[in-house]
Design a protein around this motif. Structure first.
Motif, PDB file in Angstrom:
ATOM      1  N   HIS A   1      -3.374  12.288  -1.121  1.00 45.23           N
ATOM      2  CA  HIS A   1      -2.938  11.118  -1.905  1.00 45.23           C
ATOM      3  C   HIS A   1      -4.015  10.042  -2.023  1.00 45.23           C
ATOM      4  O   HIS A   1      -3.817   9.073  -2.757  1.00 45.23           O
ATOM      5  CB  HIS A   1      -1.676  10.533  -1.270  1.00 45.23           C
TER       6      HIS A   1
ATOM      7  N   ARG B   1      -1.720  10.389  -7.734  1.00 37.16           N
ATOM      8  CA  ARG B   1      -0.391   9.811  -7.556  1.00 37.16           C
ATOM      9  C   ARG B   1       0.473   9.865  -8.805  1.00 37.16           C
ATOM     10  O   ARG B   1       1.592   9.370  -8.812  1.00 37.16           O
ATOM     11  CB  ARG B   1      -0.525   8.380  -7.037  1.00 37.16           C
TER      12      ARG B   1
ATOM     13  N   ASP C   1       0.855  -1.189   0.000  1.00 35.52           N
ATOM     14  CA  ASP C   1       0.000   0.000   0.000  1.00 35.52           C
ATOM     15  C   ASP C   1       0.899   1.249   0.000  1.00 35.52           C
ATOM     16  O   ASP C   1       0.670   2.192   0.762  1.00 35.52           O
ATOM     17  CB  ASP C   1      -0.935  -0.042   1.221  1.00 35.52           C
TER      18      ASP C   1
ATOM     19  N   HIS D   1      -1.901  -0.376  12.077  1.00 32.26           N
ATOM     20  CA  HIS D   1      -1.512  -1.681  11.535  1.00 32.26           C
ATOM     21  C   HIS D   1      -0.039  -1.637  11.166  1.00 32.26           C
ATOM     22  O   HIS D   1       0.553  -0.568  11.053  1.00 32.26           O
ATOM     23  CB  HIS D   1      -2.355  -2.011  10.300  1.00 32.26           C
TER      24      HIS D   1
ATOM     25  N   GLU E   1      -5.899  11.434  11.151  1.00 32.90           N
ATOM     26  CA  GLU E   1      -6.825  11.081  10.066  1.00 32.90           C
ATOM     27  C   GLU E   1      -7.959  10.258  10.666  1.00 32.90           C
ATOM     28  O   GLU E   1      -7.702   9.258  11.346  1.00 32.90           O
ATOM     29  CB  GLU E   1      -6.091  10.264   9.005  1.00 32.90           C
TER      30      GLU E   1
ATOM     31  N   ARG F   1       1.366  13.253  11.515  1.00 32.77           N
ATOM     32  CA  ARG F   1       0.045  13.033  10.922  1.00 32.77           C
ATOM     33  C   ARG F   1      -0.236  11.561  11.217  1.00 32.77           C
ATOM     34  O   ARG F   1       0.566  10.694  10.905  1.00 32.77           O
ATOM     35  CB  ARG F   1       0.106  13.308   9.417  1.00 32.77           C
TER      36      ARG F   1
ATOM     37  N   TYR G   1       2.215   2.560   3.396  1.00 30.30           N
ATOM     38  CA  TYR G   1       1.294   2.539   4.540  1.00 30.30           C
ATOM     39  C   TYR G   1       1.249   1.123   5.146  1.00 30.30           C
ATOM     40  O   TYR G   1       0.375   0.805   5.945  1.00 30.30           O
ATOM     41  CB  TYR G   1      -0.097   3.050   4.148  1.00 30.30           C
TER      42      TYR G   1
ATOM     43  N   VAL H   1       1.953   5.550  11.079  1.00 26.12           N
ATOM     44  CA  VAL H   1       0.975   4.536  10.641  1.00 26.12           C
ATOM     45  C   VAL H   1       1.017   3.390  11.635  1.00 26.12           C
ATOM     46  O   VAL H   1       1.789   2.432  11.479  1.00 26.12           O
ATOM     47  CB  VAL H   1       1.309   4.043   9.215  1.00 26.12           C
TER      48      VAL H   1
ATOM     49  N   PHE I   1     -10.633  -2.129   1.655  1.00 27.14           N
ATOM     50  CA  PHE I   1     -10.252  -2.329   0.263  1.00 27.14           C
ATOM     51  C   PHE I   1     -10.975  -3.546  -0.342  1.00 27.14           C
ATOM     52  O   PHE I   1     -10.439  -4.262  -1.175  1.00 27.14           O
ATOM     53  CB  PHE I   1      -8.725  -2.514   0.156  1.00 27.14           C
TER      54      PHE I   1
ATOM     55  N   ASP J   1      -2.200   8.154  10.874  1.00 27.44           N
ATOM     56  CA  ASP J   1      -3.031   7.393   9.955  1.00 27.44           C
ATOM     57  C   ASP J   1      -4.190   6.701  10.687  1.00 27.44           C
ATOM     58  O   ASP J   1      -3.953   6.002  11.683  1.00 27.44           O
ATOM     59  CB  ASP J   1      -2.128   6.340   9.293  1.00 27.44           C
ATOM     60  N   VAL J   2      -5.390   6.854  10.193  1.00 28.38           N
ATOM     61  CA  VAL J   2      -6.620   6.246  10.772  1.00 28.38           C
ATOM     62  C   VAL J   2      -6.519   6.012  12.284  1.00 28.38           C
ATOM     63  O   VAL J   2      -6.822   4.930  12.785  1.00 28.38           O
ATOM     64  CB  VAL J   2      -7.044   4.955  10.042  1.00 28.38           C
TER      65      VAL J   2
ATOM     66  N   TYR K   1      -7.411  -3.032   6.335  1.00 33.19           N
ATOM     67  CA  TYR K   1      -6.997  -2.641   4.965  1.00 33.19           C
ATOM     68  C   TYR K   1      -6.569  -3.913   4.226  1.00 33.19           C
ATOM     69  O   TYR K   1      -7.269  -4.905   4.321  1.00 33.19           O
ATOM     70  CB  TYR K   1      -5.939  -1.532   5.041  1.00 33.19           C
TER      71      TYR K   1
HETATM   72  C1  NOJ Z   1      -5.073   6.063   5.139  1.00 28.89           C
HETATM   73  C2  NOJ Z   1      -3.974   6.415   4.205  1.00 28.89           C
HETATM   74  O1  NOJ Z   1      -4.033   7.775   3.890  1.00 28.89           O
HETATM   75  C3  NOJ Z   1      -4.118   5.515   2.999  1.00 28.89           C
HETATM   76  O2  NOJ Z   1      -3.279   5.872   1.940  1.00 28.89           O
HETATM   77  C4  NOJ Z   1      -3.875   4.097   3.443  1.00 28.89           C
HETATM   78  O3  NOJ Z   1      -4.145   3.225   2.373  1.00 28.89           O
HETATM   79  C5  NOJ Z   1      -4.763   3.709   4.623  1.00 28.89           C
HETATM   80  N1  NOJ Z   1      -4.886   4.737   5.612  1.00 28.89           N
HETATM   81  C6  NOJ Z   1      -4.193   2.512   5.304  1.00 28.89           C
HETATM   82  O4  NOJ Z   1      -2.994   2.859   5.962  1.00 28.89           O
END
Ligand code: NOJ
Length: 565
Positions: free
Chosen positions: A327, A418, A60, A103, A254, A198, A63, A100, A145, A200-201, A164
């Motif tokens: 992104h 991208r 990913d 996960h 996020e 920042r 990520y 991140v 996904f 991530d989730v 994910y």
């Molecule tokens: C949010 C990120 O911005 C994205 O790019 C990513 O695929 C997912 N979280 C999983 O980390």
């Protein structure tokens, strides 16, 4: 209103893989970013947010992290990172790293150890569970996904959870050792001297204890059971005590599926969690529910309602982040503006919008050039795992019409954002000497940084002006938000007030000219034009006529006459 540096800042997001290649392998890298720092300095931004640069198998695009304290080989070395950070600080730019930690990668040593030995303490770093009778996964959750959120371990009996891809197993934050590991990683980067995170989730880190099934049959995105869970605030406050309180960091979480009430809990200055959240509410304005692939036309009335709600709900003691693309999203000019005839006007209008609301604006690389969406000829040219999984599931499992699926991908696919940064009109847009990892948008011959810098009327120079205005006028940063003529079908207007100054912003969101009759009380006293996207501007009067995608902001109130930009 507490005045703070990160409220006054403008953040620029770099997606390193697509920014600048310095070593001729077709992939952007740290050396490339170093080369372009002067470009960013010149633009005027204060903070750079780097999408992940850590060691990763790239399922990913970074990520999925296999080592949080090493640099991805394709991006460079730790020495280059140190040089990058130093070069940024020398220019007065701050660095925000992507964290991140909902996960890891399945190739992370913790997960590998967990797979190898059922009795390993690392087993409880993740969510391993028995399946249900009949060869079914432990519950009916699906991943972001597509397909199930559970994958059977390769040589064992149990399943593991991944919200994910199956190469991104979720971490179990209820295990105190996991949290200690996260703080150790954060301390490592803090000691290097970075300026923020920042995350991530980050509102997914506390899952409902029993991981219950969603009520209906079939796989579901079980948001109620993993978003804003029972311990999330406790964990973020712990993180704040342990790491974030050490320095005057900039932080943004996020957060998919967050209400304004929840966002207040995450960001209120007395609660010591985060500075800001990235809400997704406006990103679903052109979707059916939260299914981004089911497209509908967005409506200005709804856009006003969503932004208005966030502006007013976070006004006291909290703070907004402001973005229209990144992104993971389509290019903003293609989605909310017009990437054809009025590309320049509409990109400037949307920029005026973002930079004149209350909050910290985030610019995504290429946005300042008005870069547009891409349409690759076939699904094979797409790289993004989300897009590829969606296509496979929609076409093979749900038997959707491949043409319709492609239309949704053209509108919403993450690869729109991208394609390589368009630096100049030379082959591959000056991004690389090699074959780029993803094709360049063919419009680079016209839309590129070199051309934009040369043209004083370009979108790039307009961004410079917006950033300069923010630096000079506190009302742009701290002013409150008061919508005006909310029922107007095509114009979005609002005022901002702060310490005796007043800003009036009037934006035509469409290509048809439009007129508006403003209440007299909305006109700044001795109002002067602060910025606008046409050479001349309407007068600061009750009756205003706006051209296609016209944007104008007037400044006045006490001392309005002396104000110059
Ligand atoms: C949010 C990120 O911005 C994205 O790019 C990513 O695929 C997912 N979280 C999983 O980390």
């Amino acid at each position: 209103m507490k005045e703070t540096w990160w409220k006054e800042a403008v953040v620029y997001q770099i997606y390193p893989r697509s920014f600048m290649d310095s070593n001729g392998d077709g992939i952007g890298d740290l050396g490339g970013i170093i080369r372009k720092l002067d470009y960013l300095k010149e633009l005027g931004v204060n903070v750079i947010w780097l999408s992940p640069i850590y060691r990763s198998p790239n399922d990913d695009n970074g990520y999925d992290i296999s080592d949080y304290c090493e640099i991805m080989e394709e991006f460079g070395t730790m020495e280059e990172f140190d040089r990058l950070l130093k070069a940024m600080h020398e220019r007065g730019l701050k660095l925000m790293m992507d964290l991140v930690v909902n996960h890891t990668s399945d190739e992370h040593p913790w997960f590998q150890a967990a797979l190898k030995d059922k009795n390993s303490p690392y087993r409880d770093y993740y969510f391993f569970r028995d399946g249900k009778p009949g060869g079914l996964p432990p519950n009916n959750w699906c991943s972001h996904f597509g397909f199930s959120a559970w994958e059977k371990e390769p040589e064992g009996e149990q399943y593991f959870l991944h919200l994910y891809t199956k190469k991104q197993p979720d971490l179990n934050w209820d295990n105190p050792s996991v949290r200690e590991e996260v703080y150790r990683i954060m301390q490592f980067w803090t000691d290097k001297g970075i300026d923020g995170f920042r995350m991530d989730v980050i509102n997914y880190i506390s899952k409902a204890a029993e991981l219950p099934d969603m009520p209906e049959d079939g796989p579901h995105l079980a948001t109620p059971y993993f978003a804003n869970g029972p311990h999330v605030h406790e964990y973020l406050q712990e993180m704040n005590r342990r790491i974030l309180s050490q320095r005057d960091f900039i932080t943004v979480g996020e957060m998919v599926s967050v209400t304004t009430d929840q966002a207040r809990l995450y960001t209120h200055e007395d609660r010591h969690e985060l500075n800001m959240v990235f809400t997704f509410e406006h990103m679903y304005l052109d979707a059916v529910g939260e299914d981004k692939w089911q497209i509908r036309q967005w409506k200005l009335s709804e856009l006003k309602a969503v932004f208005g709600k966030w502006q007013t709900s976070l006004a006291d003691g909290c703070w907004n982040s402001l973005y229209l693309n990144n992104h993971d999203q389509a290019r903003m000019v293609s989605r909310f503006g017009d990437d054809g005839k009025y590309r320049v006007e509409s990109a400037k209008m949307l920029a005026t919008f973002l930079h004149t609301l209350q909050g910290t604006p985030y610019i995504y690389q290429g946005e300042e050039l008005g870069m547009t969406n891409i349409r690759f000829g076939s699904i094979d040219q797409y790289k993004d795992i989300d897009t590829l999984n969606h296509y496979a599931e929609a076409v093979t499992v749900f038997h959707e019409d491949p043409k319709r699926v492609m239309e949704a991908i053209y509108a919403k696919g993450r690869d729109n954002a991208r394609t390589p940064m368009q630096w100049d009109a030379s082959p591959n847009a000056g991004f690389t000497d090699a074959v780029p990892w993803i094709p360049v948008n063919p419009n680079y011959t016209e839309i590129n940084a070199e051309a934009a810098i040369r043209d004083t009327e370009s979108i790039y120079h307009y961004y410079q002006d917006l950033i300069r205005i923010r630096r000079h006028h506190k009302v742009v940063v701290y002013g409150d938000y008061n919508p005006v003529c909310e029922e107007h079908p095509s114009i979005y207007a609002y005022t901002r007030r702060y310490q005796g100054q007043m800003l009036l912003v009037v934006l035509n969101f469409f290509s048809d000219p439009a007129v508006i009759d403003l209440p007299k009380a909305c006109l700044p006293e001795n109002g002067v034009r602060l910025i606008g996207n046409y050479e001349d501007a309407p007068a600061c009067e009750v009756h205003m006529k706006l051209r296609a995608f016209e944007a104008v902001a007037f400044l006045g109130g006490d001392g309005g006459e002396q104000i110059m930009i």
